[in-house]
Design an enzyme around this catalytic site. Sequence first.
Site, short mmCIF file in Angstrom:
data_model
loop_
_atom_site.label_atom_id
_atom_site.label_comp_id
_atom_site.label_asym_id
_atom_site.label_seq_id
_atom_site.Cartn_x
_atom_site.Cartn_y
_atom_site.Cartn_z
N ARG A 104 -37.86 16.65 -14.58
CA ARG A 104 -38.95 16.21 -15.47
C ARG A 104 -38.42 15.62 -16.77
O ARG A 104 -39.15 14.93 -17.49
CB ARG A 104 -39.88 17.38 -15.77
CG ARG A 104 -40.65 17.90 -14.55
CD ARG A 104 -41.39 19.17 -14.86
NE ARG A 104 -40.47 20.26 -15.22
CZ ARG A 104 -40.86 21.50 -15.52
NH1 ARG A 104 -42.14 21.80 -15.51
NH2 ARG A 104 -39.95 22.42 -15.84
N ASP B 13 -28.36 20.82 -10.06
CA ASP B 13 -27.53 21.67 -10.91
C ASP B 13 -26.16 21.69 -10.26
O ASP B 13 -25.99 22.27 -9.17
CB ASP B 13 -28.13 23.07 -10.99
CG ASP B 13 -27.31 24.02 -11.85
OD1 ASP B 13 -26.14 23.69 -12.18
OD2 ASP B 13 -27.81 25.11 -12.17
N ASN C 2 -21.02 12.74 -14.14
CA ASN C 2 -21.10 12.70 -15.60
C ASN C 2 -21.47 14.05 -16.21
O ASN C 2 -21.07 14.35 -17.34
CB ASN C 2 -22.14 11.65 -16.02
CG ASN C 2 -22.59 11.82 -17.46
OD1 ASN C 2 -21.87 11.48 -18.39
ND2 ASN C 2 -23.79 12.37 -17.63
N TYR D 119 -12.24 23.16 -23.20
CA TYR D 119 -12.83 21.89 -22.76
C TYR D 119 -11.73 20.92 -22.33
O TYR D 119 -11.84 20.29 -21.26
CB TYR D 119 -13.64 21.28 -23.90
CG TYR D 119 -14.29 19.94 -23.57
CD1 TYR D 119 -15.49 19.88 -22.90
CD2 TYR D 119 -13.68 18.75 -23.96
CE1 TYR D 119 -16.09 18.67 -22.60
CE2 TYR D 119 -14.26 17.53 -23.67
CZ TYR D 119 -15.46 17.50 -22.98
OH TYR D 119 -16.04 16.27 -22.68
N LYS E 78 -11.09 19.09 -18.57
CA LYS E 78 -11.01 17.65 -18.37
C LYS E 78 -9.63 17.23 -17.86
O LYS E 78 -9.52 16.26 -17.09
CB LYS E 78 -11.35 16.92 -19.67
CG LYS E 78 -12.81 17.06 -20.08
CD LYS E 78 -13.76 16.49 -19.04
CE LYS E 78 -15.20 16.48 -19.51
NZ LYS E 78 -16.12 15.86 -18.52
N VAL F 209 -18.40 10.05 -28.65
CA VAL F 209 -19.50 9.17 -28.30
C VAL F 209 -20.72 9.60 -29.11
O VAL F 209 -20.93 10.79 -29.36
CB VAL F 209 -19.81 9.24 -26.79
CG1 VAL F 209 -20.92 8.26 -26.41
CG2 VAL F 209 -18.55 8.96 -25.98
N THR G 289 -23.63 10.82 -29.23
CA THR G 289 -24.62 11.57 -28.46
C THR G 289 -24.85 12.92 -29.13
O THR G 289 -24.18 13.27 -30.11
CB THR G 289 -24.14 11.81 -27.01
OG1 THR G 289 -22.97 12.64 -27.05
CG2 THR G 289 -23.82 10.50 -26.31
#
Length: 232
Positions: free
Chosen positions: A41, A54, A77, A140, A144, A173, A175
Amino acid sequence: MDLKQAVVLVTGGNRGIGKALVAEAVARGARKVYAAARDPRTVTAPGVHALALDVTDPGSVRRAAEQTGDVTVLINNAGIYVGASLLTGDLAEVRREFETNFYGPIAVTRAFVPQLLAGGGGRIVNVHSALSWVAFGQSYSATKAALWSASDAVRLELAPQGIGVTGLHVGYVDTDMAAAVDAPKISPEAVAAQVFDAVEQDRDEVLADDTSRGAKQSLSADPAQRYAAMAG
């Protein structure tokens, strides 16, 4: 690759880079675009197929694959940032980050490769990071770096079957994830354009900004120099 014949699926397609990737795929005339999110949604882009997914839930991954069947470009992504210390951080949080950023893309790739093969080949895009190559992000960065290595392994395995693998490396980025960072940022739209340029040109790597290009160049430096620079 002719994107006008492509069926694109973007995980985490409801926000940030993912939302920009979805919009770029539509703008370039992809035959069909799936925007996958835990809550479909939240997918608001016009002209796309919202898909519940998910990446940490095997059942959700299986159902998403069953509900599609025609994907030719898969973009892994979806990701999260915890950035915990590997020595003192909450190990449950470190595992959660790996489940999303590493095991998630692996699970999704395993589920969707049969569709790419059925379509005669295709391309997978994995969203790495400039932090694949430098350790600022602690846990993190580890997730990656692991995904970067996995992309190389999967690329070697799938190349004889006509499926290419593109790795995206990018620094900050503009965001929500980097909202608190006071540093130069690239727009998600600029990242998305470079990704689809690479898909159309069958390129295996995207270095989207100066940060990612500098990080790659640093790999050839002596380890003592690299880690002195990071510590500084």
